[in-house]
Motif scaffolding. Sequence first.
Motif, PDB file in Angstrom:
ATOM      1  N   ALA A  44      40.776  82.331  -2.934  1.00 31.15           N
ATOM      2  CA  ALA A  44      39.396  82.088  -2.517  1.00 31.15           C
ATOM      3  C   ALA A  44      39.217  80.662  -2.009  1.00 31.15           C
ATOM      4  O   ALA A  44      38.509  80.434  -1.019  1.00 31.15           O
ATOM      5  N   HIS A  75      33.521  84.972   0.193  1.00 31.05           N
ATOM      6  CA  HIS A  75      34.322  83.998  -0.550  1.00 31.05           C
ATOM      7  C   HIS A  75      33.527  83.268  -1.630  1.00 31.05           C
ATOM      8  O   HIS A  75      33.981  83.146  -2.769  1.00 31.05           O
ATOM      9  N   PHE A 274      38.495  92.227  -1.721  1.00 27.96           N
ATOM     10  CA  PHE A 274      39.291  91.022  -1.930  1.00 27.96           C
ATOM     11  C   PHE A 274      40.016  91.059  -3.274  1.00 27.96           C
ATOM     12  O   PHE A 274      41.228  90.834  -3.355  1.00 27.96           O
TER      13      PHE A 274
END
Length: 364
Positions: A44, A75, A274
Amino acid sequence: MTEAISTAQAAGVAPRPAAGTTAAGSAGSAGQRDAFFDNAKYLAIVLVAVGHAWEPLRDGSRAVTALYTVVYAFHMPAFIVISGYFSRNFDASPGRAKRLFTGVVVPYVVFETAYTFFTRWSDGEPDRAVTLLDPLYLTWFLAALFIWRLTTPLWRSVRWPLPIALAVAMLATLSPDIGDDLDLQRALQFLPYFVLGLCLKPEHFRMVRRRAARVAAVPVFACAVALAYWLVPRFDYGWFFHRASAEQMDVPAWYGPLMTLAVFGCSLTLVACFLAWVPGRRTWFTALGSGTLYGYLLHGFVVQAANHWHWSHAAWTGEPVGEIVVTVVAAVVVTLLCTSPVRRVFRCVMEPRMDWAFRERRTA
């Protein structure tokens, strides 16, 4: 970005670590770090640095703008969700209050001051005043994390924490007069992600780490990139910054609450994608995950210096190869800033012990 993630853990649940590590806590047994979260933090922070490197390139490339939009959609939400998850046990006890002060307040004061002086040079603003109420650049996350952390006992006690947090975020978009003090607008709009993290349990993370989730994340992410590319001339990606009201975004007030829900759903979907791709085993970059505060706060000086020298005006940066080079350089720089030598140098301001400033706790 606040401590970017390690502080969230340090002030929330974990004991003081041994020298050379941050008190990052673990999703497993006490004192044992979970490689999954360290990996997630490192990846990240790389995306944070890459996103900042892409900023000057957006106007010249629709593809870069689309990728920039996708990255900014998830993010910081990913950071904040994990921060909330490791804040679940924060109870304002003396030990945790001390770690909140040393791991969040002290770095905030130091880097707010440092960025102010550095910006006087990089932005040509010699009269910029030092103020601790108006977070500058990356320090907004530390201010927000302090606010979120202090309110953790409240969110842990109410019956419907996430719906209430969403309602607060929706109302914030209707309030252009909130002001810049502690970047409260952004703290309120990002609040639901932190509260969601407070509500999560280990089994929720295990769900997104299944093979089926990893496979499903591929078409979902591909569709997100394609949609972002189509939306570039049609959508203001500023909604993903969460720092302005609907009025300040030049749209009717009722857009704000609706966009809050839409962006929340979009961001959480991409956060799940993610996390599904984050490796759960130890890798070469796992140890770097405990240094995300350093990479987060220090890379800003590199970015500001590069922008001061107008690096993006070079013709080669607008070419596809140049954009790839910029991306790789940003990833390498932030990686180096997370390494042990850098952490040893700056630990005194990012993880100070400050035992001299606190009363000794006595046990019965």
